[in-house]
Design an enzyme around this catalytic site. Structure first.
Site, short mmCIF file in Angstrom:
data_model
loop_
_atom_site.label_atom_id
_atom_site.label_comp_id
_atom_site.label_asym_id
_atom_site.label_seq_id
_atom_site.Cartn_x
_atom_site.Cartn_y
_atom_site.Cartn_z
N VAL A 57 0.84 -1.20 0.00
CA VAL A 57 0.00 0.00 0.00
C VAL A 57 0.87 1.25 0.00
CG1 VAL A 57 -1.76 1.32 1.27
CG2 VAL A 57 -1.96 -1.17 1.08
N CYS A 58 1.93 1.25 0.80
CA CYS A 58 2.82 2.42 0.87
C CYS A 58 3.50 2.68 -0.48
CB CYS A 58 3.87 2.24 1.96
SG CYS A 58 3.18 2.10 3.62
N SER A 59 3.94 1.62 -1.11
CA SER A 59 4.58 1.75 -2.41
C SER A 59 3.61 2.29 -3.45
CB SER A 59 5.14 0.39 -2.84
OG SER A 59 5.80 0.51 -4.08
N SER A 62 2.89 6.01 -2.62
CA SER A 62 4.02 6.87 -2.95
C SER A 62 4.12 7.07 -4.45
CB SER A 62 5.31 6.28 -2.39
OG SER A 62 5.20 6.16 -0.99
#
EC number: 1.11.1.24
Length: 163
Positions: A57-59, A62
């Site tokens: 999710v973070c990737s 971002s």
């Protein structure tokens, strides 16, 4: 209440709200140089706080903010996590985003405490999105109730566009 994978976590620091003066912070960039809010003076700042750049999710978050927000006039996209600068630099290279600005809060939790996103139990940052206008006023805030959920990309990008 904030949860991480369904379990309740404690957020440390002071939550901010729309209309607040953006709190200053000190983080480090990929070259381990200190960076503060003042380094982006006069620009709109879309700030994405993420737990770890190396998670799915973070990737995705971002990448989305850098691709969609990177073309906004007078706007800088900052992704802040507690990952080490070396891991952040590796992620930028692996994702083909050499101009993405990833900043590490691992040293002092300065950003996490100033924006109320430091997770006490994990020493990670909770997922949140902030838009700070060119006068360093907060114009958009989203604290996610579940840390593993995606933010409202459209609302954040629209706030940055209109800031």
């Amino acid at each position: 209440m904030t949860t991480f994978k369904g379990g309740q976590v404690t957020l440390l620091g002071n939550k901010v709200k729309v209309g607040d003066k953006a709190p200053d912070f000190t983080v480090i960039d990929n070259a381990t140089a200190p960076k503060t809010l003042a380094d982006y003076k006069g620009k709109v700042k879309l700030i994405a706080a993420v737990p770890s750049i190396d998670t799915s999710v973070c990737s995705q978050e971002s990448r989305r903010f850098n691709v969609d927000g990177g073309s906004l006039e007078n706007t800088v996209v900052l992704t802040i996590s507690n990952d080490l600068p070396f891991a952040q630099k590796r992620w930028c290279a692996a994702e083909g985003l050499p101009n993405a600005i990833t900043l590490s809060d691992h040293k002092d939790l300065s950003f996490g405490m100033a924006y109320g996103v430091a997770i006490e139990e994990l020493r990670l940052l909770s997922r949140a999105v902030f838009v700070v206008n060119a006068n360093d006023e907060i114009v958009y805030v989203e604290y996610l109730d579940e840390v593993t959920d995606h933010p409202n990309y459209e609302a954040a990008l629209e706030a940055a566009k209109n800031a």
